[in-house]
Design an enzyme around this catalytic site. Sequence first.
Site, PDB file in Angstrom:
ATOM      1  CG  HIS A 178      -1.940  -1.012   1.328  1.00 40.27           C
ATOM      2  ND1 HIS A 178      -2.134  -1.798   2.449  1.00 40.27           N
ATOM      3  CD2 HIS A 178      -2.876  -1.416   0.427  1.00 40.27           C
ATOM      4  CE1 HIS A 178      -3.138  -2.630   2.229  1.00 40.27           C
ATOM      5  NE2 HIS A 178      -3.604  -2.422   1.010  1.00 40.27           N
ATOM      6  CE  LYS A 238     -14.176  -7.373   3.787  1.00 45.99           C
ATOM      7  NZ  LYS A 238     -12.976  -6.818   3.137  1.00 45.99           N
ATOM      8  CB  SER A 291      -4.510  -6.631   4.221  1.00 49.54           C
ATOM      9  OG  SER A 291      -4.029  -5.394   3.802  1.00 49.54           O
ATOM     10  NE  ARG A 300      -2.500  -7.669  -4.763  1.00 46.69           N
ATOM     11  CZ  ARG A 300      -3.299  -8.083  -3.804  1.00 46.69           C
ATOM     12  NH1 ARG A 300      -2.866  -8.147  -2.581  1.00 46.69           N
ATOM     13  NH2 ARG A 300      -4.530  -8.465  -4.078  1.00 46.69           N
TER      14      ARG A 300
END
Length: 168
Positions: A19, A43, A130, A92
Amino acid sequence: MKKITAIYPGSFDPLTNGHLDLIERGSKIFDRLIVAILRNSEKQPLFSLSERKEMLIKMTSHFKNVEVDTFQGLLVDYAVRRKAQAVLRGIRAISDYEYELQMALMNRKLEPKLETVFMMPAEAYSYLSSRLVREIARLGGSVGDLVPKMVEERLKEKVTGSILRRRA
Ligand code: PNS
């Protein structure tokens, strides 16, 4: 010349070196970059919203054109409110592409004037997420090369805290 504001949205649970790499790249090409943490009531995050915000503020304070904020609801509505012209997202690997493309096109349908800009983090972070960081930390592995020192320490506190609570 028109100044370009971009929003870099995400969960940042927790912030990783990937990040930070993207924030640095984004801060170089946009006039203003707003890192926006999603307030998601569905969440159950590992780090509270204020913990995530605090860590992001501390780790980005040296970028003079970067701001940290939180948002809820539709990203496009938030972007319009903040007068942003672009959304920044990291890609990514090719596996990210499908989901990111779907989200970018849906956001374009909702708000045609908002552009999504994809950037690639350094190769060294191409396998970093993460979710994996949380899992490695929970299972006692080392995340030292994957997250800033401050995040590593906070992760250790969380893991030790939860082990102690389970024993109590
Ligand atoms: O870090 P993440 O979890 O991949 O970030 C996902 C995020 C926050 C960018 C995405 O879930 C989002 O934009 N949520 C806000 C709600 C919204 O606008 N949903 C419609 C997306 S097309």
